[in-house]
Design a protein around this motif. Structure first.
Motif, PDB file in Angstrom:
ATOM      1  N   UNK A  98      -3.679   5.358  -8.058  1.00 32.74           N
ATOM      2  CA  UNK A  98      -4.222   6.711  -8.109  1.00 32.74           C
ATOM      3  C   UNK A  98      -3.339   7.698  -7.349  1.00 32.74           C
ATOM      4  N   UNK A  99      -2.061   7.297  -7.179  1.00 33.23           N
ATOM      5  CA  UNK A  99      -1.103   8.159  -6.488  1.00 33.23           C
ATOM      6  C   UNK A  99       0.225   8.074  -7.227  1.00 33.23           C
ATOM      7  N   UNK A 100       0.799   9.221  -7.521  1.00 32.08           N
ATOM      8  CA  UNK A 100       2.027   9.277  -8.309  1.00 32.08           C
ATOM      9  C   UNK A 100       3.238   9.054  -7.412  1.00 32.08           C
ATOM     10  N   UNK A 101       4.012   8.023  -7.700  1.00 28.96           N
ATOM     11  CA  UNK A 101       5.240   7.752  -6.954  1.00 28.96           C
ATOM     12  C   UNK A 101       6.451   8.220  -7.758  1.00 28.96           C
ATOM     13  N   UNK A 102       7.584   8.358  -7.078  1.00 32.52           N
ATOM     14  CA  UNK A 102       8.805   8.823  -7.740  1.00 32.52           C
ATOM     15  C   UNK A 102       9.507   7.703  -8.485  1.00 32.52           C
ATOM     16  N   UNK A 103       9.162   6.465  -8.197  1.00 29.31           N
ATOM     17  CA  UNK A 103       9.867   5.358  -8.848  1.00 29.31           C
ATOM     18  C   UNK A 103       9.026   4.785  -9.988  1.00 29.31           C
ATOM     19  N   UNK A 142       0.848  -1.186   0.000  1.00 26.37           N
ATOM     20  CA  UNK A 142       0.000   0.000   0.000  1.00 26.37           C
ATOM     21  C   UNK A 142       0.883   1.235   0.000  1.00 26.37           C
ATOM     22  N   UNK A 143       0.507   2.247  -0.794  1.00 28.64           N
ATOM     23  CA  UNK A 143       1.300   3.480  -0.890  1.00 28.64           C
ATOM     24  C   UNK A 143       0.378   4.700  -0.898  1.00 28.64           C
ATOM     25  N   UNK A 144       0.815   5.744  -0.214  1.00 24.72           N
ATOM     26  CA  UNK A 144       0.212   7.065  -0.378  1.00 24.72           C
ATOM     27  C   UNK A 144       1.269   8.101  -0.016  1.00 24.72           C
ATOM     28  N   UNK A 145       0.870   9.337   0.198  1.00 24.07           N
ATOM     29  CA  UNK A 145       1.835  10.414   0.431  1.00 24.07           C
ATOM     30  C   UNK A 145       2.543  10.294   1.776  1.00 24.07           C
ATOM     31  N   UNK A 146       2.020   9.483   2.692  1.00 24.62           N
ATOM     32  CA  UNK A 146       2.644   9.324   3.998  1.00 24.62           C
ATOM     33  C   UNK A 146       2.311  10.428   4.971  1.00 24.62           C
TER      34      UNK A 146
END
Length: 798
Positions: free
Chosen positions: A742-747, A705-709
């Motif tokens: 639906x979230x832009x990651x740097x990688x 799971x990923x979001x802006x933190x």
């Protein structure tokens, strides 16, 4: 009329007599005897609520524990009448209610008994205090085990124990000390492979007897209030845990930095000392995100003030720490100093916000500032006022608050006298009813204030005392523990128990609050704490001036401690994903092995081994000088984390335990996401996500799971859920991915590190396209890079 038995020191015991009439209204069923009323409420197919009115009239239906989002959603239910019983049925349960005395028998749809009344509900007048003592007794089933009840410092299986909930400042508590700080009246039963839970939602002093007085009887009672409990059926214990959090609520996601390492001491002051500690972390390259300020940052221990001599520019200090990646958490206690020149005291006094005794005098008691008064947090107006006081802290950059002494604790007196009066959201009650939710509501008001004034940032809260449902807004720690090997074991047991009691965001004071650990104990405690959702070192001041920072024990120990704190940060994608599962589904982050392998009786009394999330099994080193340890592994295949040895489960294995290792296993088939090394969370943008993939032949699912933190964009859908499924065999490795993005990651790429491939291969297929596969590394792993948007990876035997 009521059936009566012989009297006791509390008066005559009363039992219900026969049912005279009944009625159904929606999902409510009411049964009336000559005096007692039983209300059975079908909340869901596996959740039934039981309420008893001793003399026919129910009390106000009100709870500080239940979530506002609780929905009553039974799919199918009804009632049947039999000669001796009524039967309420759902798609999962049958509840039989005896016509002659209201006693309950709960079975599954096939008729297997899950839970059965012994004497069932009964009560007696509390002649010494007023009100009624509410009892319920159940038969203990053959081989039944019991778990839960929050932070009790004893074996995980509670069979044979008697325990109570009455929040207590238990300084230097020991094994079997009871009661402690928190009040979680929820327990599990497990027998014949079937698990259930009972949540007794009553804020008075509650007592639970799991066969101590009578070996075949489990009973629970309260010295006031109402017999009001939820029965939750699994049959899987983890399903019971999830259902309990549908009743009491799940948390919001914490800021990512709260999953980093926290450094605390009583006390870091003046500000130059705080800067020195922060500088030392960065100089030694030991990761850390949080520094705490204990009571000495205040002006004479007055809450919401700063000591102008020691902290002349708190905003500047916090700003400088933030520039170096540190967040600041400050302590706030409930005691407000009696001081006519103190604005918080003046305002609270003017508006009648403080607790009073029965005769109208202010409730006064000595705590750290001297003579203090105490806000009545059961009054919603007072809670709003308390929340508003955090504006001054949030505006200068404080990112978290630590609520302490809120059992409530009072020097010499221990806690408030029982005659203290409380608003209780409009009910007006004595402290007997409000005691167990005092700290709970203090922390709720604190959380509301910090959230309001830190928006759009996420805040962090840690509280010492609470009631069921506090997981919705706070983390907890296990309290004022001791620097000893026994307390290292207790830390593991207490955090497991809290986790399955709804409160996963928990940890202990690493190294012990009281006393001085040696380097070995501190190092082994750090190793365990890597796998606790809250990782905080905290220690008391002492005459020698000894500190418990990671470098305090010499280079040998510092090296190992740094290694494990680095591991903590590398595993943050995994721990954050596990927290998301907890916040979304109510799944405990820490899981005793009985909760993941309940059909295996060998797991039922284990305390050393536990799962952290879906895929990591931990067994901490628990004795001084231990060079090897026996570890029980449940069924399946397991990789030893430090060497990739593959072990078959459902057996005990012996593991070497040099100082720089601890027993740590990964489930075969798992995908373990990791970050690169960093000094604090979000120090740098992650340009490549590392996925450690462990070959396995069983179907295993993993989640990233990923979001802006930080911020609350995730509540508007700004997050990624990546689901992996491995289904390999001796001829082919097969990893499939599905995702919601639906979230832009740097990688844009994953670096895959494949462990345990059992065959030679030269070709890698990414979504059907062939590419050469490099040779294994010296440790046997195979590493390769794939685009983030891949759907299927295959490696076929040469």
């Amino acid at each position: 009329m009521q059936v009566e038995t012989s009297s006791s020191k509390y008066g005559v015991k009363h039992y219900p007599d026969g049912i005279r009439e009944w009625k159904k209204e929606g999902n409510y069923f009411s049964f009336y005897t000559s005096e007692t009323t039983l209300e059975v409420r079908v909340i869901a197919d596996k959740i039934i609520r039981f309420r008893y009115a001793a003399e026919g009239t129910f009390q106000r239906d009100f709870s500080y524990a239940t979530s506002d989002t609780l929905e009553e959603s039974p799919i199918s239910f009804g009632i049947k009448e039999w000669e001796e019983t009524f039967e309420i049925y759902t798609d999962a349960l049958k509840v039989f209610i005896a016509r002659d005395n209201l006693r309950l028998t709960i079975t599954d749809t096939e008729g297997h008994v899950i839970n059965q009344d012994e004497m069932g509900y009964h009560w007696q007048h509390y002649l010494l205090k007023g009100g009624k003592i509410q009892y319920c007794s159940k038969l203990i089933q053959e081989g039944e085990r019991f778990y839960g009840l929050g932070d009790k410092p004893t074996e995980l299986n509670l069979r044979g124990k008697r325990l109570e909930n009455y929040g207590t400042d238990a300084y230097g508590f020991q094994k079997d000390t009871d009661p402690l700080y928190r009040n979680i009246p929820f327990y599990y039963g497990l027998h014949h492979g079937k698990g259930y839970g009972i949540f007794f939602d009553n804020t008075f002093r509650t007592i639970f007897d799991f066969g101590k007085e009578r070996a075949d009887v489990c009973s629970f009672w309260a010295r006031g209030g109402e017999m009001n409990y939820y029965f939750i059926y699994g049959p899987e214990l983890l399903d019971v845990a999830r259902a309990y959090t549908t009743i009491t609520g799940t948390p919001e996601l914490p800021p990512l930095w709260a999953l980093g390492y926290h450094q605390c001491r009583w006390s870091y002051y003046p500000d130059s000392r705080v800067r020195e500690i922060a500088k030392e972390f960065r100089k030694r390259k030991i990761p850390c995100d949080v520094i705490y300020l204990d009571i000495d940052y205040m002006d004479g221990f007055r809450c919401f003030t700063w000591n102008k001599e020691w902290f002349p520019d708190p905003a500047g200090l916090i700003r400088d720490l933030a520039a170096d990646g540190f967040k600041v958490v400050v302590i706030i206690d409930p005691g407000i100093k009696v001081d006519p020149e103190y604005a918080v005291y003046q305002e609270g006094l003017k508006n009648n916000y403080f607790c009073k005794r029965a005769d109208g005098a202010l409730m006064e008691g000595d705590v750290w500032p001297g003579k203090c008064v105490f806000p009545d947090f059961t009054n919603p107006v007072v809670r709003d006022w308390w929340s508003s006081l955090f504006k001054s802290l949030a505006e200068i950059g404080v990112r978290g608050v630590w609520n302490d002494m809120n059992e409530p604790a009072v020097f010499e007196m221990g806690t408030f006298p029982e005659d203290v009066r409380h608003d209780y959201d409009g009910e007006e009650v004595s402290h007997r009813k409000a005691h167990n939710i005092y700290g709970h509501l203090m922390s709720k008001a604190t959380a509301a204030g910090m959230k309001k004034y830190l928006m759009p940032h996420r805040s962090f809260l840690i509280t010492r005392s609470c009631y069921s449902g506090a997981q919705r807004w706070s983390s907890v720690w296990t309290g004022d523990n001791v620097s000893s090997w026994e307390h290292l074991w207790l830390a593991s047991v207490q955090c497991q128990r809290l986790s399955v009691s709804g409160i996963s965001f928990t940890g202990s004071d690493i190294g012990g609050f009281i006393g001085e650990p040696d380097g070995e104990l501190f190092t082994r405690w750090i190793q365990l704490a890597v796998f606790h959702p809250l990782m905080r070192t905290h220690s008391a001041s002492n005459e020698t001036g000894f500190n418990q920072e990671p470098w305090s024990f010499g280079p040998e120990y510092e090296k190992v401690v740094t290694k494990f704190i680095n591991l903590r940060y590398q595993l943050i994608p995994y721990s954050y994903s596990t927290f998301w599962q907890y916040a979304t589904y109510g799944t405990p982050m820490l899981r005793p092995l009985a909760f993941v392998a309940q059909d295996d009786e060998a797991t039922h009394n284990l305390t050393h081994e536990f799962m952290f999330g879906d895929n990591l099994l931990i067994s901490h080193v628990s004795e001084k000088g231990m060079t090897e340890k026996k570890v029980y592994l449940p069924a399946g295949k397991w990789y030893y984390f430090w060497g990739d040895n593959l072990v078959t489960g459902k057996q005990e294995v012996t593991v070497k335990t040099p100082l720089d290792e601890m027993p740590l296993f990964v489930k075969a088939g798992a995908v373990l996401p990791q970050y690169p090394e960093m000094q604090y969370t979000q120090q740098v943008a992650i340009t490549e996500m590392l996925l450690h993939v462990y070959y396995g032949e069983d179907v295993v699912r993993s989640i990233l799971y990923e979001d802006a933190g930080d911020h609350y964009g995730y509540k508007n859908g700004q997050y990624n859920i990546i689901r992996f499924k491995q289904r390999s065999d001796k001829q082919q490795f097969y990893l499939k991915k599905q995702c919601f993005i639906n979230y832009e990651t740097a990688y844009s790429n994953y670096r895959i590190v494949l462990h345990g491939l059992p065959f030679a291969a030269t070709t890698l297929l990414i979504d059907g396209k062939s590419t050469p596969l490099g040779k294994p590394a010296a440790d046997g792993t195979i590493s390769f890079v794939v685009p983030r948007n891949f759907e299927l990876i295959q490696i076929v035997k040469s």
